[in-house]
Design an enzyme around this catalytic site. Structure first.
Site, mmCIF file in Angstrom:
data_model
loop_
_atom_site.group_PDB
_atom_site.id
_atom_site.type_symbol
_atom_site.label_atom_id
_atom_site.label_comp_id
_atom_site.label_asym_id
_atom_site.label_seq_id
_atom_site.Cartn_x
_atom_site.Cartn_y
_atom_site.Cartn_z
ATOM 1 N N GLU A 29 -9.544 3.407 1.924
ATOM 2 C CA GLU A 29 -8.986 3.589 0.578
ATOM 3 C C GLU A 29 -7.902 2.573 0.244
ATOM 4 O OE1 GLU A 29 -7.852 5.021 3.194
ATOM 5 O OE2 GLU A 29 -5.695 4.767 2.923
ATOM 6 N N LYS B 217 0.838 -1.209 0.000
ATOM 7 C CA LYS B 217 0.000 0.000 0.000
ATOM 8 C C LYS B 217 0.871 1.257 0.000
ATOM 9 C CE LYS B 217 -3.348 2.504 2.953
ATOM 10 N NZ LYS B 217 -4.278 2.425 4.106
ATOM 11 N N ASP C 96 1.439 6.260 5.555
ATOM 12 C CA ASP C 96 0.471 5.267 5.079
ATOM 13 C C ASP C 96 0.965 4.574 3.798
ATOM 14 O OD1 ASP C 96 -1.899 3.952 5.697
ATOM 15 O OD2 ASP C 96 -3.161 5.323 4.534
ATOM 16 N N ASP D 111 -12.410 6.676 3.529
ATOM 17 C CA ASP D 111 -11.223 6.425 4.364
ATOM 18 C C ASP D 111 -10.800 4.954 4.303
ATOM 19 O OD1 ASP D 111 -9.137 7.021 6.014
ATOM 20 O OD2 ASP D 111 -10.332 7.160 7.849
ATOM 21 N N ASP E 220 -2.948 9.982 3.889
ATOM 22 C CA ASP E 220 -4.333 9.535 4.024
ATOM 23 C C ASP E 220 -5.095 10.472 4.951
ATOM 24 O OD1 ASP E 220 -6.720 8.238 4.165
ATOM 25 O OD2 ASP E 220 -5.996 6.534 5.346
ATOM 26 N N LYS F 84 -10.698 12.281 8.348
ATOM 27 C CA LYS F 84 -10.268 11.827 9.669
ATOM 28 C C LYS F 84 -10.264 12.987 10.664
ATOM 29 C CE LYS F 84 -6.981 8.250 8.113
ATOM 30 N NZ LYS F 84 -7.600 7.110 8.797
ATOM 31 N N ARG G 76 -7.718 -0.634 0.715
ATOM 32 C CA ARG G 76 -8.227 -1.852 0.078
ATOM 33 C C ARG G 76 -8.626 -1.594 -1.371
ATOM 34 N NH1 ARG G 76 -12.701 -2.413 4.675
ATOM 35 N NH2 ARG G 76 -11.053 -1.279 5.762
HETATM 36 N N1 BES Z 1 -4.502 4.127 6.905
HETATM 37 C C1 BES Z 1 -5.686 3.830 7.650
HETATM 38 C C2 BES Z 1 -5.416 2.809 8.770
HETATM 39 C C3 BES Z 1 -4.533 3.290 9.881
HETATM 40 C C4 BES Z 1 -5.081 3.941 10.961
HETATM 41 C C5 BES Z 1 -3.183 3.071 9.848
HETATM 42 C C6 BES Z 1 -4.271 4.380 11.981
HETATM 43 C C7 BES Z 1 -2.352 3.504 10.867
HETATM 44 C C8 BES Z 1 -2.909 4.167 11.947
HETATM 45 C C9 BES Z 1 -6.765 3.263 6.742
HETATM 46 O O1 BES Z 1 -6.766 3.773 5.465
HETATM 47 C C10 BES Z 1 -8.071 3.603 7.345
HETATM 48 O O2 BES Z 1 -8.377 4.756 7.412
HETATM 49 N N2 BES Z 1 -8.827 2.602 7.762
HETATM 50 C C11 BES Z 1 -10.097 2.822 8.358
HETATM 51 C C12 BES Z 1 -11.079 1.840 7.751
HETATM 52 C C13 BES Z 1 -12.489 2.100 8.168
HETATM 53 C C14 BES Z 1 -12.994 3.365 7.508
HETATM 54 C C15 BES Z 1 -13.339 0.908 7.744
HETATM 55 C C16 BES Z 1 -9.960 2.595 9.857
HETATM 56 O O3 BES Z 1 -9.286 1.634 10.247
HETATM 57 O O4 BES Z 1 -10.480 3.402 10.606
HETATM 58 ZN ZN ZN Z 2 -4.983 4.462 4.754
HETATM 59 MN MN MN Z 3 -7.880 5.540 5.343
#
Ligand code: BES
Ligand code: ZN
Ligand code: MN
Length: 493
Positions: free
Chosen positions: A349, A265, A288, A347, A270, A277, A351
């Protein structure tokens, strides 16, 4: 920093700092500590006896001008309990030595190998650790630079041990150590510097140095191919998306042998997009792209070390920002593989970009897939910053990753992938949606990816909790950890 192996006796080694690991369960009455204590005029026994030094893991005790040694200083480093010792610990202790040297301006460090591992393997771990400990992210500091890069790191093997091959293992360890630091330096770069374009430029430069074939797909290429899931993520950003592709032919790719794909990734920032966020800790989202950095670094190391496997690395690189052209919650896109995706949350993104990159890896001929990504906050909740999440359908690789932890020091914990979890990402209107409910978030993200892997054995590594270390360790600078590089290299080299 020059890393050199020596089997000359430590007592005769002239250096600024001699680092010597001491186990919690050993004493000066028995060799080899007895010999050190004798050589240093009894000072080791005295700091142990009075309780000044407790050899708990990573604790240190500095002795100036040890009588009898040619070293300017003797650094005793706690090695923990001897039955728990491993190559991973050897690496950490060498890192402690290097970091201590940096801070104390002892730029010529000697490190004495301990433990029962063969000297060449131990020396390799120490070389990796020395580079890890010597790394500092201070390229943006113009003032107050408090530490200095080491000049020399001597790895000392017991003069009675078998050390043939140690030089070569140190060379290999240095390749891996530099690769890990390369991944760290990429993840530490701010997102205004490390854009998708800049990540592609660095992949081209690094690949050029080691003879790795690098290709970059541009937005227009991806539009033609129909990579609309990937493209959807980049739409809110002024930065054009890139799909970075790295290729290693492999020494002896047997006919029908698995053609590995490593997919990382590469979200250079992000923000969450329209599903933005909260402000707190959003700055961490510059990292990220840690999975992509791990793939790039591992591929450069594999190119240098050589591998018999044919491996392709894919790094979908995008920036996820809100904006007038950004993807909206509720939008539906047709992925490269053909499935339609309802984007409920912009968010989620990672996947989306991985879906297209994984499906593309399959059309390029990959028959075995490993992806690595800072994918879910849910994984951090489940496993903290100790273990990375591991899910998939390739029992051989899952077991190897579990076993290798004593070598690499990188810990993975498997989460289940029952098909029942897939229900959460059913869409009313498209083939699939990009988020489930709040339950089992790390797993539903993996279930989403699985839709795009087809029948290839696959492992998904969620490194969201382990890619950054804000506390710092005695063997490591704060910030990016380069997690995953050692494991990927260990699997494929
Ligand atoms: N990059 C984030 C995941 C992340 C969060 C990595 C904190 C490192 C620290 C990812 O893109 C994300 O935002 N995931 C969301 C998914 C949700 C919207 C289903 C999450 O985990 O909140
Ligand atoms: Zn992310
Ligand atoms: Mn995200």
């Amino acid at each position: 920093m020059n890393i050199v192996f020596h089997s000359r006796h430590y007592g005769r080694m002239a250096c600024d700092l001699l680092a010597y690991p001491v186990f919690q369960d050993e004493d000066c009455g028995r060799p080899p500590l007895k010999a050190l204590d004798r050589a240093a005029g009894g000072v080791v026994a005295s700091v142990l006896a009075c309780g000044e030094f407790k050899p708990e893991l990573h604790r240190t005790c500095l002795i100036h001008r040890p009588a009898g040694l040619r070293a300017q200083r003797l650094l005793l480093i706690g090695a923990g309990k001897s039955p728990e010792f491993s190559l991973a610990r050897q690496r950490e202790l060498a890192g402690v030595a290097a970091r201590f040297g940096r801070r104390a301006r002892c730029l010529n460090v000697a490190y004495f190998l301990r433990g029962g591992d063969p000297i060449p393997a131990a020396a390799r771990a120490a070389a990796e650790g020395a580079l890890y400990g010597n790394y500092e992210s201070e390229i943006y500091k113009t003032h107050d630079i408090e530490t200095a890069d080491l000049d020399q790191f001597l790895v000392l093997g017991d003069s009675r041990g078998r050390s043939s091959g140690a030089d070569d293992e140190i060379r290999r360890g240095a390749i891996v150590g530099r690769a890990v630091n390369f991944a760290r330096s990429l993840a530490n770069e701010p997102a205004n510097v490390l854009t998708p374009e800049q990540l592609a430029a660095r992949a081209l430069a690094a690949g050029g140095e080691v003879g790795l074939e690098v290709q970059v797909l541009e937005r227009a290429d991806m539009e033609k191919l129909g990579m609309n899931a990937l493209l959807a993520v980049s739409k809110g950003s002024a930065q054009p998306p890139k799909l970075i592709i790295l290729r290693i032919k492999g020494r002896k790719p047997r006919q029908g042998a698995p053609h590995f794909a490593l997919v990382g990734k590469g979200v250079t920032f992000d923000s969450g997009g329209i599903s933005i966020k909260p402000a707190e800790k959003m700055e961490d989202m510059k990292a990220d792209m840690s999975g992509g950095a791990a793939v790039l670094a591992a591929m450069t190391a594999l190119a240098e070390l050589g591998t018999r496997h044919a491996v392709i690395g894919l790094i979908p690189a995008v920036e996820n920002l809100p904006g007038g052209r950004a993807t909206r919650p509720g939008d539906i896109v047709r992925s490269y593989q053909g499935k339609t995706i309802e984007i409920i949350n912009t968010d989620a993104e990672g996947r989306l970009i991985l879906a297209d990159a994984i499906a593309y890896a399959r059309t390029l001929g990959a028959t075995r897939v490993i992806d690595i990504a800072t994918l879910t906050g849910a994984c951090i909740i489940a496993l903290g910053n100790i273990n990375a999440g591991m899910m998939g359908t390739d029992p051989e690789i899952i077991e190897a990753l579990r076993q290798n932890r004593a070598i690499t020091g990188e810990r993975f914990w498997e989460l289940p992938l029952d098909d029942d979890y897939r229900k959460a990402i059913r869409s009313e209107i498209a083939d699939i949606k990009n988020v489930g409910n709040r339950m089992a978030g790390a797993i539903t993200a993996a279930k989403f990816l699985q839709e795009f892997v087809g029948d290839a054995p696959w492992v998904h590594l969620d490194i969201a909790g382990v890619d950054l270390d804000h506390d710092g360790q005695p063997f490591a600078a704060k910030g990016a950890t380069g997690f995953g590089v050692r494991s990927l290299v260990q699997l494929l080299a």
